[in-house]
Design an enzyme around this catalytic site. Structure first.
Site, PDB file in Angstrom:
ATOM      1  N   ARG A 139       9.706  31.424   4.023  1.00 32.31           N
ATOM      2  CA  ARG A 139       8.669  32.165   3.288  1.00 32.31           C
ATOM      3  C   ARG A 139       8.897  31.973   1.796  1.00 32.31           C
ATOM      4  O   ARG A 139       7.967  31.777   1.028  1.00 32.31           O
ATOM      5  CB  ARG A 139       8.679  33.655   3.660  1.00 32.31           C
ATOM      6  CG  ARG A 139       7.805  34.492   2.721  1.00 32.31           C
ATOM      7  CD  ARG A 139       7.411  35.851   3.289  1.00 32.31           C
ATOM      8  NE  ARG A 139       8.478  36.527   3.991  1.00 32.31           N
ATOM      9  CZ  ARG A 139       9.545  37.084   3.395  1.00 32.31           C
ATOM     10  NH1 ARG A 139       9.670  37.061   2.088  1.00 32.31           N
ATOM     11  NH2 ARG A 139      10.465  37.676   4.114  1.00 32.31           N
TER      12      ARG A 139
ATOM     13  N   TYR B  78     -17.994  32.896  -4.973  1.00 33.75           N
ATOM     14  CA  TYR B  78     -17.757  32.793  -3.530  1.00 33.75           C
ATOM     15  C   TYR B  78     -17.764  34.193  -2.899  1.00 33.75           C
ATOM     16  O   TYR B  78     -17.149  35.128  -3.448  1.00 33.75           O
ATOM     17  CB  TYR B  78     -16.409  32.091  -3.294  1.00 33.75           C
ATOM     18  CG  TYR B  78     -16.071  31.940  -1.842  1.00 33.75           C
ATOM     19  CD1 TYR B  78     -16.720  31.007  -1.045  1.00 33.75           C
ATOM     20  CD2 TYR B  78     -15.096  32.731  -1.250  1.00 33.75           C
ATOM     21  CE1 TYR B  78     -16.415  30.874   0.300  1.00 33.75           C
ATOM     22  CE2 TYR B  78     -14.777  32.599   0.100  1.00 33.75           C
ATOM     23  CZ  TYR B  78     -15.453  31.671   0.863  1.00 33.75           C
ATOM     24  OH  TYR B  78     -15.148  31.545   2.192  1.00 33.75           O
TER      25      TYR B  78
ATOM     26  N   ASP C  35     -12.136  28.687 -10.349  1.00 35.66           N
ATOM     27  CA  ASP C  35     -12.074  28.240  -8.955  1.00 35.66           C
ATOM     28  C   ASP C  35     -12.667  26.832  -8.947  1.00 35.66           C
ATOM     29  O   ASP C  35     -13.863  26.649  -9.127  1.00 35.66           O
ATOM     30  CB  ASP C  35     -12.876  29.208  -8.071  1.00 35.66           C
ATOM     31  CG  ASP C  35     -12.837  28.820  -6.591  1.00 35.66           C
ATOM     32  OD1 ASP C  35     -12.617  27.628  -6.296  1.00 35.66           O
ATOM     33  OD2 ASP C  35     -13.040  29.706  -5.746  1.00 35.66           O
TER      34      ASP C  35
ATOM     35  N   LYS D 230     -11.116  22.792   1.815  1.00 34.36           N
ATOM     36  CA  LYS D 230     -12.311  21.982   1.555  1.00 34.36           C
ATOM     37  C   LYS D 230     -11.927  20.532   1.238  1.00 34.36           C
ATOM     38  O   LYS D 230     -11.286  19.904   2.040  1.00 34.36           O
ATOM     39  CB  LYS D 230     -13.137  22.660   0.464  1.00 34.36           C
ATOM     40  CG  LYS D 230     -13.243  24.195   0.615  1.00 34.36           C
ATOM     41  CD  LYS D 230     -14.027  24.620   1.849  1.00 34.36           C
ATOM     42  CE  LYS D 230     -13.861  26.100   2.201  1.00 34.36           C
ATOM     43  NZ  LYS D 230     -14.183  27.039   1.124  1.00 34.36           N
TER      44      LYS D 230
HETATM   45  C1  LIG Z   1     -13.936  28.417   0.830  1.00 34.73           C
HETATM   46  C2  LIG Z   1     -13.838  28.888  -0.563  1.00 34.73           C
HETATM   47  C3  LIG Z   1     -12.933  29.899  -0.932  1.00 34.73           C
HETATM   48  C4  LIG Z   1     -12.075  30.629   0.077  1.00 34.73           C
HETATM   49  O1  LIG Z   1     -11.178  29.775   0.690  1.00 34.73           O
HETATM   50  P1  LIG Z   1     -10.614  30.014   2.200  1.00 34.73           P
HETATM   51  O2  LIG Z   1      -9.701  28.830   2.352  1.00 34.73           O
HETATM   52  O3  LIG Z   1     -11.793  29.979   3.111  1.00 34.73           O
HETATM   53  O4  LIG Z   1      -9.930  31.319   2.218  1.00 34.73           O
HETATM   54  C5  LIG Z   1     -12.877  30.252  -2.264  1.00 34.73           C
HETATM   55  N1  LIG Z   1     -13.675  29.673  -3.187  1.00 34.73           N
HETATM   56  C6  LIG Z   1     -14.553  28.707  -2.869  1.00 34.73           C
HETATM   57  C7  LIG Z   1     -15.406  28.108  -3.927  1.00 34.73           C
HETATM   58  C8  LIG Z   1     -14.672  28.285  -1.546  1.00 34.73           C
HETATM   59  O5  LIG Z   1     -15.564  27.344  -1.230  1.00 34.73           O
END
Ligand SMILES: *Cc1c(COP(=O)(O)O)cnc(C)c1O
Length: 381
Positions: free
Chosen positions: A49, A101, A173, A198
């Site tokens: 961890r 998001y 982000d 992603k």
């Molecule tokens: C998918 C996404 C998140 C969240 O990510 P997870 O891996 O699903 O928890 C945050 N910001 C953006 C822009 C996203 O597309």
């Protein structure tokens, strides 16, 4: 390594041959614990961890790709977001873009809002509007650029300058752009967040997240939280993300070639009302994207002219899977209003332009000609 080009860093940063065996590829260190010579005498790892060599390699690679000094990997993009929002104290204010998001909005309002965080949302794109929203209590500005699902672009450099004048941190982000197309730290941001689920992993087979920064004290505080709360990725998931990252450059270039072709096809189609893609000259963020990004990415959104044909459009799609998420090798189509953005109140959705006619595409790496044929059939259903 930092003086090397992006594609080289993607393959080599943090990924020297394994010191104990010479393995060329970073091994999956599937172990919870590490044997010590005598209490306190060890090789830098005690418990997974707190630290694991496969995760360390990923963290170093992610930091390198964003031009950051430090990286932290998490078990999801939401856990990464949580580690950043957790820097805030009750009573402090956060200024965010409205088109954020859905899960991030939920963390701001339903989790941290309950504990005294005040979130303010800015509805337009002018840096001046962000400046006007700042108060002496504003500790953090939160941006997503390009935004989801309308692919709006924020002037990160100008907003960062205004925020810093107020002593406010700037978080971006960068999930939609990826570090190949945009490096927010170079534009003045303090922290960058990714959902590695992603494009970074790129193969739709895991959930993961990351935070990078060059600020040592912020890194230490978030690292402390990473260990304390424990939302860390497994060694296997860390290894998969590392493997995905090796092809990020070629994938992003191919995603974009497909997106370019699809955007121009959609633009000329009678059943389509409006196309949202930063690569189009008439997109309001086109010039800004040209300035602060190395490309437009692989996302294309559009509205259907006839609301009565939305259902048949989705039913007729064959190659495009109707699904949430994005950034994988396979193409996805999503209906933001009932899927990814369903949790946003209807009034707010309408004000943002997320109508029932809006479709969001994540253009995958299939042959664009086949994807266009699939869209054509669905549009003409
Ligand atoms: C998918 C996404 C998140 C969240 O990510 P997870 O891996 O699903 O928890 C945050 N910001 C953006 C822009 C996203 O597309």
């Amino acid at each position: 390594m930092q003086n090397k080009k992006f594609a080289t860093r993607a393959i080599h940063a943090g990924q020297e041959a394994d010191p104990s065996t010479g393995a060329t590829i970073v091994p999956i260190y599937a172990t919870s614990t590490f044997t010590q010579e005598t209490p306190g005498e060890h090789k830098g790892y005690e418990y997974s961890r707190t630290g694991n060599p496969t995760r360390s390699a990923l963290q170093e690679c992610l930091a390198s790709l964003e031009g950051a000094r430090y990286g932290l990997a998490f078990s999801s993009g939401s856990a990464a977001t949580d580690a950043v929002v957790n820097l805030l104290e009750p009573g402090e204010n956060l200024v965010s873009c409205s088109e954020v998001y859905g899960g991030t909005f939920r963390l701001f309002n339903s989790i941290y809002g309950r504990r005294g965080l005040q979130a303010t949302y800015v509805d337009d794109f002018r840096p001046k509007s962000f400046a006007n929203a700042l108060t002496p209590k504003t500790r953090m500005v939160w941006l997503e650029s390009p935004t989801n699902p309308l692919l709006n672009i924020f002037d990160i450099q100008s907003i960062a300058k205004l925020a810093h004048n107020n002593g406010t941190l700037v978080v971006v982000d960068n999930t939609f752009a990826t570090p190949y197309l945009q490096n927010p730290l170079a534009l003045g941001a303090d922290i960058v967040v990714h959902s590695t689920t992603k494009y970074l992993n790129g193969h739709s087979d895991l959930i993961g997240g990351a935070v990078v920064t060059s600020n040592q004290s912020l890194h230490e505080e978030m690292g402390f939280y990473q260990n304390a709360a424990g939302a860390v990725p497994s060694p296997f998931d860390s290894w998969l993300v590392l493997r995905g990252i090796k092809t990020l450059k070629v994938r992003m270039e191919a995603h974009q070639r497909g997106a370019d072709e699809i955007a121009s096809f959609l633009q000329d189609h009678a059943a389509v009302e409006k196309v949202y893609y930063p690569g189009l000259k008439q997109h309001p963020g086109h010039d800004l994207a040209l300035k602060q990004m190395n490309g437009w990415g692989g996302m294309v959104s559009f509205t259907l002219s006839d609301p009565a044909r939305v259902d048949s459009f989705f039913r007729k799609l064959n190659l495009f899977a109707v699904a949430e998420s994005l950034g994988g090798v396979e193409s996805l189509a999503c209906h933001p209003c009932t899927m990814t953005h369903a949790t946003i109140p209807e009034e707010k959705r309408k004000a943002l332009g997320i109508t029932s006619q809006l479709v969001r595409l994540s253009v995958g790496l299939e042959d664009p000609a086949d994807l266009i044929e699939d869209l054509q059939e669905a549009l003409e259903a």
